[in-house]
Design a protein around this motif. Structure first.
Motif, PDB file in Angstrom:
ATOM      1  N   LEU A 114       0.832  -1.207   0.000  1.00 49.90           N
ATOM      2  CA  LEU A 114       0.000   0.000   0.000  1.00 49.90           C
ATOM      3  C   LEU A 114       0.869   1.261   0.000  1.00 49.90           C
ATOM      4  CD1 LEU A 114      -2.642  -1.204   2.604  1.00 49.90           C
ATOM      5  CD2 LEU A 114      -3.144  -0.612   0.232  1.00 49.90           C
ATOM      6  N   ASP A 115       1.958   1.249   0.789  1.00 50.41           N
ATOM      7  CA  ASP A 115       2.876   2.396   0.806  1.00 50.41           C
ATOM      8  C   ASP A 115       3.527   2.588  -0.561  1.00 50.41           C
ATOM      9  OD1 ASP A 115       2.258   2.675   3.461  1.00 50.41           O
ATOM     10  OD2 ASP A 115       4.135   1.793   4.213  1.00 50.41           O
ATOM     11  N   HIS A 116       3.921   1.500  -1.198  1.00 50.63           N
ATOM     12  CA  HIS A 116       4.553   1.552  -2.514  1.00 50.63           C
ATOM     13  C   HIS A 116       3.620   2.187  -3.544  1.00 50.63           C
ATOM     14  CE1 HIS A 116       6.953   0.208  -5.960  1.00 50.63           C
ATOM     15  NE2 HIS A 116       5.848  -0.300  -6.470  1.00 50.63           N
ATOM     16  N   CYS A 117       2.358   1.771  -3.512  1.00 51.11           N
ATOM     17  CA  CYS A 117       1.387   2.334  -4.453  1.00 51.11           C
ATOM     18  C   CYS A 117       1.120   3.808  -4.150  1.00 51.11           C
ATOM     19  CB  CYS A 117       0.080   1.544  -4.403  1.00 51.11           C
ATOM     20  SG  CYS A 117       0.193  -0.145  -5.035  1.00 51.11           S
ATOM     21  N   GLU A 118       1.076   4.154  -2.859  1.00 52.95           N
ATOM     22  CA  GLU A 118       0.822   5.546  -2.490  1.00 52.95           C
ATOM     23  C   GLU A 118       1.946   6.459  -2.959  1.00 52.95           C
ATOM     24  OE1 GLU A 118      -0.140   8.289   1.476  1.00 52.95           O
ATOM     25  OE2 GLU A 118      -0.008   6.106   1.642  1.00 52.95           O
ATOM     26  N   ILE A 160      -7.610   2.528  -0.954  1.00 50.02           N
ATOM     27  CA  ILE A 160      -8.306   2.481   0.328  1.00 50.02           C
ATOM     28  C   ILE A 160      -9.226   1.270   0.423  1.00 50.02           C
ATOM     29  CG2 ILE A 160      -8.186   4.982   0.614  1.00 50.02           C
ATOM     30  CD1 ILE A 160     -11.112   5.092  -0.273  1.00 50.02           C
ATOM     31  N   ARG A 161      -9.204   0.425  -0.601  1.00 55.14           N
ATOM     32  CA  ARG A 161     -10.032  -0.775  -0.614  1.00 55.14           C
ATOM     33  C   ARG A 161      -9.189  -1.966  -1.035  1.00 55.14           C
ATOM     34  NH1 ARG A 161     -13.105   3.266  -3.426  1.00 55.14           N
ATOM     35  NH2 ARG A 161     -15.007   3.850  -2.281  1.00 55.14           N
ATOM     36  N   ILE A 189      -9.387  -6.795   6.272  1.00 60.34           N
ATOM     37  CA  ILE A 189      -9.758  -5.415   5.975  1.00 60.34           C
ATOM     38  C   ILE A 189      -8.610  -4.453   6.262  1.00 60.34           C
ATOM     39  CG2 ILE A 189     -12.254  -5.683   6.262  1.00 60.34           C
ATOM     40  CD1 ILE A 189     -11.963  -4.714   9.133  1.00 60.34           C
ATOM     41  N   LEU A 190      -7.359  -4.932   6.189  1.00 54.67           N
ATOM     42  CA  LEU A 190      -6.235  -4.062   6.504  1.00 54.67           C
ATOM     43  C   LEU A 190      -6.156  -2.841   5.591  1.00 54.67           C
ATOM     44  CD1 LEU A 190      -2.814  -4.894   7.837  1.00 54.67           C
ATOM     45  CD2 LEU A 190      -2.889  -3.533   5.772  1.00 54.67           C
ATOM     46  N   PRO A 191      -6.371  -2.955   4.271  1.00 50.85           N
ATOM     47  CA  PRO A 191      -6.346  -1.739   3.444  1.00 50.85           C
ATOM     48  C   PRO A 191      -7.395  -0.718   3.872  1.00 50.85           C
ATOM     49  CG  PRO A 191      -6.133  -3.680   2.059  1.00 50.85           C
ATOM     50  CD  PRO A 191      -6.490  -4.163   3.436  1.00 50.85           C
ATOM     51  N   ALA A 233      -4.776   9.583   8.174  1.00 46.87           N
ATOM     52  CA  ALA A 233      -4.576  10.776   7.356  1.00 46.87           C
ATOM     53  C   ALA A 233      -3.336  10.605   6.486  1.00 46.87           C
ATOM     54  CB  ALA A 233      -4.428  12.003   8.252  1.00 46.87           C
ATOM     55  N   PRO A 234      -3.405  10.938   5.206  1.00 49.95           N
ATOM     56  CA  PRO A 234      -2.232  10.801   4.346  1.00 49.95           C
ATOM     57  C   PRO A 234      -1.163  11.838   4.710  1.00 49.95           C
ATOM     58  CG  PRO A 234      -4.052  11.861   3.168  1.00 49.95           C
ATOM     59  CD  PRO A 234      -4.589  11.421   4.500  1.00 49.95           C
TER      60      PRO A 234
END
Length: 446
Positions: free
Chosen positions: A78-82, A89-90, A233-235, A242-243
């Motif tokens: 998720l961090d890599h994609c962000e 978020i899903r 449901i971790l994502p 908050a980003p």
């Protein structure tokens, strides 16, 4: 020419209203703890009776280590994609981005639906059973039956379900964290008291004499352990931060697993030690046998049941969030306030219908232990023991010569096999137990 940065899609009502990103890492830790450390840990002694002491403790430790590792990898993906401008978020959207938007998208939707609905049904069922335990101790011959208490729990959850967002549950989930520590301490003390009581039942830790039945019991027990450590449901939980959320989830995981170490081992060891292979799927029922005196002080059991009941409401709310996010994404109007009549009325109606469905299924099919096992095999194992490693290997792309690449493949292969066998064994047990009850039974089978 420089490559243009990815443009994030416009927010939808499900993202803006239900998965609003306002929390800190500690809030994510509260959500994670509520999602994982719930009254389902009262089934841990029951899981041990299919594994025995040595294998049970080893399995409890290994499954815990694998899930912590898997959740850490999932957070890194998720961090890599962000960092690349695609904050997911899903869970289903993350899988579609990394693996392609075809069948994998719908497969993740199926797995999450199995988890969320199964856990919601299990929460309503166990909460109803808690009320029944309290009622039976006060009025042993009273007219109320299990399904009456399930209706009461469903009504309360309908009211609480109107809290609009996941982030709005943060204070409830902090209380939930302390409740889990509270009732685990009380139950462990009750089991120790029962073990030393003059009325203590004879303890037997032997496994089933049939090798085939022993194998089925073992896979069912591992499925239960998977469901206890799983959340699926971790994502969505990481989405509540908050980003930028990069690096924050690991702190939340550390908080969560600190609570896990205290609660899981104390419940498993004390319950199995006190009752052996005769332990009930809910160890509280073992402390309150159908015949003979209570094996723990009444005040202790009463307080534990109250703590369990209160936390079940929080867990029911947490696992309903994915369903509510889907509902609001398709029914709400993001151009209007989430508290406007246009959005309030559909929210009230649709969330009520969802909870009514969960309550009806809980009343009709009182299989608490078996439901936990089936949900673990069908939902939690694919989402929490297979997909995180697959997503990491594809998105981060570690060298095929690296240890992490092959560790991930090994975990995927092992738990895919465990999931298949666990699904077969747990569904088989569910079918066998179906002969022991009538619709809307007054007792939970198991």
């Amino acid at each position: 020419m420089e490559e243009a940065s990815p443009v994030p899609p416009p927010p939808d009502a499900g993202a803006a209203f239900v998965l609003e990103s306002k929390g800190g890492w500690w809030h994510a830790g509260f959500h994670l703890t509520t999602a994982i450390v719930g009254p389902t840990i009262l089934t841990l002694p029951y899981a041990f009776r299919g594994l025995g002491w040595g294998v049970g403790l080893a399995a409890l430790t290994i499954v815990g280590a694998v899930t912590f590792y898997a959740y850490t990898l999932m957070s890194k993906v998720l961090d890599h994609c962000e960092k690349q401008g695609r904050r997911h978020i899903r869970f289903r959207e993350l899988a579609a981005d990394v693996l392609g938007s075809g069948w994998m998208f719908y497969l993740v939707v199926f797995f999450q639906t199995a988890i969320n609905t199964g856990v919601s049904i299990g929460c309503v069922l166990l909460a109803g059973e808690c009320l029944k335990i309290m009622y039976s101790s006060l009025s042993p011959d009273g007219p109320l039956r299990l399904y009456h208490f399930i209706v009461m729990v469903t009504v309360v959850l309908i009211l609480l379900s109107q809290l609009p967002s996941f982030h709005s549950l943060r204070h409830i989930n902090l209380v939930s964290l302390f409740l889990s520590l509270g009732y685990t301490t009380l139950v462990a003390a009750g089991c120790i008291n029962a073990g030393y009581s003059r009325n203590a039942p004879p303890r037997n830790y032997s496994l089933d004499s049939s090798k085939v039945q022993r194998a089925f019991n073992a896979f069912t027990s591992i499925s239960i352990l998977a469901s206890l450590y799983g959340n699926g449901i971790l994502p969505e939980i990481q989405a509540t931060m908050a980003p930028p959320a990069t690096g924050k989830m690991v702190k939340g995981l550390m908080l969560c697993y600190s609570v896990i170490i205290v609660t899981f081992y104390s419940a498993a060891v004390s319950g199995y030690w006190a009752f052996g292979n005769k332990v009930n799927s809910n160890v509280l029922n073992s402390l309150l046998p159908d015949s003979g005196p209570s094996l723990a002080p009444t005040w202790l059991l009463g307080l534990a049941v109250v703590f369990v009941l209160l936390q079940l409401l929080a867990i029911g709310l947490v696992y309903s969030q994915v369903a509510y996010e889907i509902i609001e994404k398709n029914s709400a109007d993001i151009k209007k306030s989430k508290f406007s009549r246009r959005n309030l009325v559909p929210r009230l109606i649709l969330r009520t219908l969802y909870m009514v469905f969960c309550g009806f299924m809980a009343a009709m099919l009182p299989f608490f232990g078996d439901i936990v096992a089936v949900v673990g095999a069908i939902g939690f194992i694919p989402l929490d023991f297979v997909l995180p490693m697959l997503l990491y290997n594809i998105s981060i792309g570690p060298s095929k010569r690296s240890a992490i690449h092959w560790i991930n493949i090994f975990i995927m292969v092992v738990f895919t096999g465990v999931g298949i066998m666990g699904a077969f064994a747990s569904i088989r047990k569910l079918v066998l137990d179906a002969h022991q009850f009538k619709l809307f039974s007054n007792d939970v089978v198991g």
